[in-house]
Motif scaffolding. Structure first.
Motif, PDB file in Angstrom:
ATOM      1  N   ALA A  65      -3.669  -1.896   4.780  1.00 17.39           N
ATOM      2  CA  ALA A  65      -4.079  -2.178   3.248  1.00 17.39           C
ATOM      3  C   ALA A  65      -3.480  -1.298   2.325  1.00 17.39           C
ATOM      4  CB  ALA A  65      -5.626  -2.499   3.049  1.00 17.39           C
ATOM      5  N   TRP A  66      -3.616  -0.050   2.631  1.00 17.95           N
ATOM      6  CA  TRP A  66      -3.052   0.864   1.686  1.00 17.95           C
ATOM      7  C   TRP A  66      -1.694   0.658   1.604  1.00 17.95           C
ATOM      8  CZ3 TRP A  66      -6.328   3.883  -0.838  1.00 17.95           C
ATOM      9  CH2 TRP A  66      -5.714   4.926  -1.718  1.00 17.95           C
ATOM     10  N   ALA A  67      -0.927   0.579   2.487  1.00 17.99           N
ATOM     11  CA  ALA A  67       0.570   0.462   2.793  1.00 17.99           C
ATOM     12  C   ALA A  67       1.110  -0.723   1.706  1.00 17.99           C
ATOM     13  CB  ALA A  67       1.221   0.018   3.947  1.00 17.99           C
ATOM     14  N   LYS A  68       0.295  -1.774   1.623  1.00 21.80           N
ATOM     15  CA  LYS A  68       0.328  -2.879   0.502  1.00 21.80           C
ATOM     16  C   LYS A  68      -0.194  -2.614  -0.870  1.00 21.80           C
ATOM     17  CE  LYS A  68       1.952  -5.687   3.900  1.00 21.80           C
ATOM     18  NZ  LYS A  68       3.128  -6.391   3.825  1.00 21.80           N
ATOM     19  N   PHE A  69      -1.333  -2.000  -1.016  1.00 22.59           N
ATOM     20  CA  PHE A  69      -1.996  -1.677  -2.041  1.00 22.59           C
ATOM     21  C   PHE A  69      -1.072  -0.720  -2.982  1.00 22.59           C
ATOM     22  CE2 PHE A  69      -5.454   0.838  -4.032  1.00 22.59           C
ATOM     23  CZ  PHE A  69      -5.651   0.343  -5.144  1.00 22.59           C
ATOM     24  N   ARG A  70      -0.677   0.363  -2.181  1.00 20.88           N
ATOM     25  CA  ARG A  70       0.010   1.527  -2.684  1.00 20.88           C
ATOM     26  C   ARG A  70       1.250   1.887  -1.931  1.00 20.88           C
ATOM     27  NH1 ARG A  70      -5.134   5.300  -4.434  1.00 20.88           N
ATOM     28  NH2 ARG A  70      -5.643   4.009  -6.492  1.00 20.88           N
ATOM     29  N   ASP A  72       4.075   3.262  -2.453  1.00 23.82           N
ATOM     30  CA  ASP A  72       4.705   4.599  -2.617  1.00 23.82           C
ATOM     31  C   ASP A  72       3.777   5.772  -2.513  1.00 23.82           C
ATOM     32  OD1 ASP A  72       7.226   3.074  -3.390  1.00 23.82           O
ATOM     33  OD2 ASP A  72       6.254   2.883  -5.472  1.00 23.82           O
ATOM     34  N   SER A  73       2.628   5.342  -2.020  1.00 26.26           N
ATOM     35  CA  SER A  73       1.651   6.518  -1.636  1.00 26.26           C
ATOM     36  C   SER A  73       1.591   6.808  -0.026  1.00 26.26           C
ATOM     37  CB  SER A  73       0.192   6.128  -2.199  1.00 26.26           C
ATOM     38  OG  SER A  73      -0.812   7.071  -1.818  1.00 26.26           O
ATOM     39  N   GLU A  74       1.398   8.078   0.089  1.00 28.80           N
ATOM     40  CA  GLU A  74       1.296   8.580   1.522  1.00 28.80           C
ATOM     41  C   GLU A  74       0.005   8.501   1.996  1.00 28.80           C
ATOM     42  OE1 GLU A  74       2.032   9.880   4.909  1.00 28.80           O
ATOM     43  OE2 GLU A  74       3.999   9.971   3.493  1.00 28.80           O
ATOM     44  N   PHE A  75      -0.263   7.939   3.303  1.00 29.89           N
ATOM     45  CA  PHE A  75      -1.821   7.647   3.714  1.00 29.89           C
ATOM     46  C   PHE A  75      -2.088   8.898   4.604  1.00 29.89           C
ATOM     47  CE2 PHE A  75      -4.513   5.748   6.900  1.00 29.89           C
ATOM     48  CZ  PHE A  75      -5.518   5.251   6.273  1.00 29.89           C
ATOM     49  N   PHE A  76      -1.025   9.723   4.667  1.00 30.73           N
ATOM     50  CA  PHE A  76      -1.560  10.788   6.027  1.00 30.73           C
ATOM     51  C   PHE A  76      -2.645  11.558   5.283  1.00 30.73           C
ATOM     52  CE2 PHE A  76      -1.042  15.054   7.338  1.00 30.73           C
ATOM     53  CZ  PHE A  76      -1.229  14.769   8.569  1.00 30.73           C
TER      54      PHE A  76
END
Length: 118
Positions: A65-70, A72-76
Motif C-alpha cells: 500500500a505504501w508503494a502505491k500511496f507514496r 517516491d517514499s522509502e519504506f525501509f
C-alpha cells in the motif's frame, strides 16, 4: 469491525479486522486508506506475541500500500521502526480510537521517554 469493538485493541480478531480492511481498500485502489488500516494492523500486532508470526506479513502488505500511496517514499525506515507511523500526519492514525487508547496512553509515552522526549 463492529463486533471487534468490544475486544482488546491488540486481540487477534481486531488486528485481523484492520488487516482485512487494508486489503479491501487496496483492492478498491484507495491506497491511502489501505496504508492507514495496514499501519494500524502492524502497530497493534507488534504488542501481541500471538501475532509475532504474522507481523512480517502485515508489514509486507503495508509495504504494498505504501508503494502505491507514496511511490517516491522509502519504506525501509518504516519497516525498521513501525512506531514512526504514529508521527505521520497524512495517515492520521491518532484519529483511530484503538490507536489513541493503546498508544497515546502507553507505548508513545515510553517511546518519547526513550527518545529524550521527542
Amino acid at each position: 469491525m463492529q463486533s471487534a469493538r468490544r475486544l482488546p485493541a491488540t486481540s487477534v480478531h481486531v488486528v485481523e479486522a484492520y488487516d482485512d480492511a487494508g486489503l479491501y481498500f487496496y483492492r478498491k485502489k484507495n491506497y491511502k486508506q489501505s496504508a492507514r488500516y495496514q499501519a494500524i494492523a502492524v502497530l497493534l500486532a507488534m504488542d501481541n506475541p500471538a501475532l509475532a508470526m504474522m507481523l512480517p506479513t502485515y508489514l509486507e502488505r503495508l509495504g504494498w500500500a505504501w508503494a502505491k500511496f507514496r511511490p517516491d517514499s522509502e519504506f525501509f525506515d518504516i519497516a525498521v521502526d513501525p512506531l514512526s507511523l504514529l508521527d505521520d500526519d497524512a495517515l492520521a492514525l491518532a484519529r483511530d480510537p484503538r490507536i489513541r487508547e493503546h498508544f497515546y496512553g502507553q507505548a508513545l509515552g515510553v517511546r518519547r521517554a526513550c527518545n529524550g522526549g521527542n
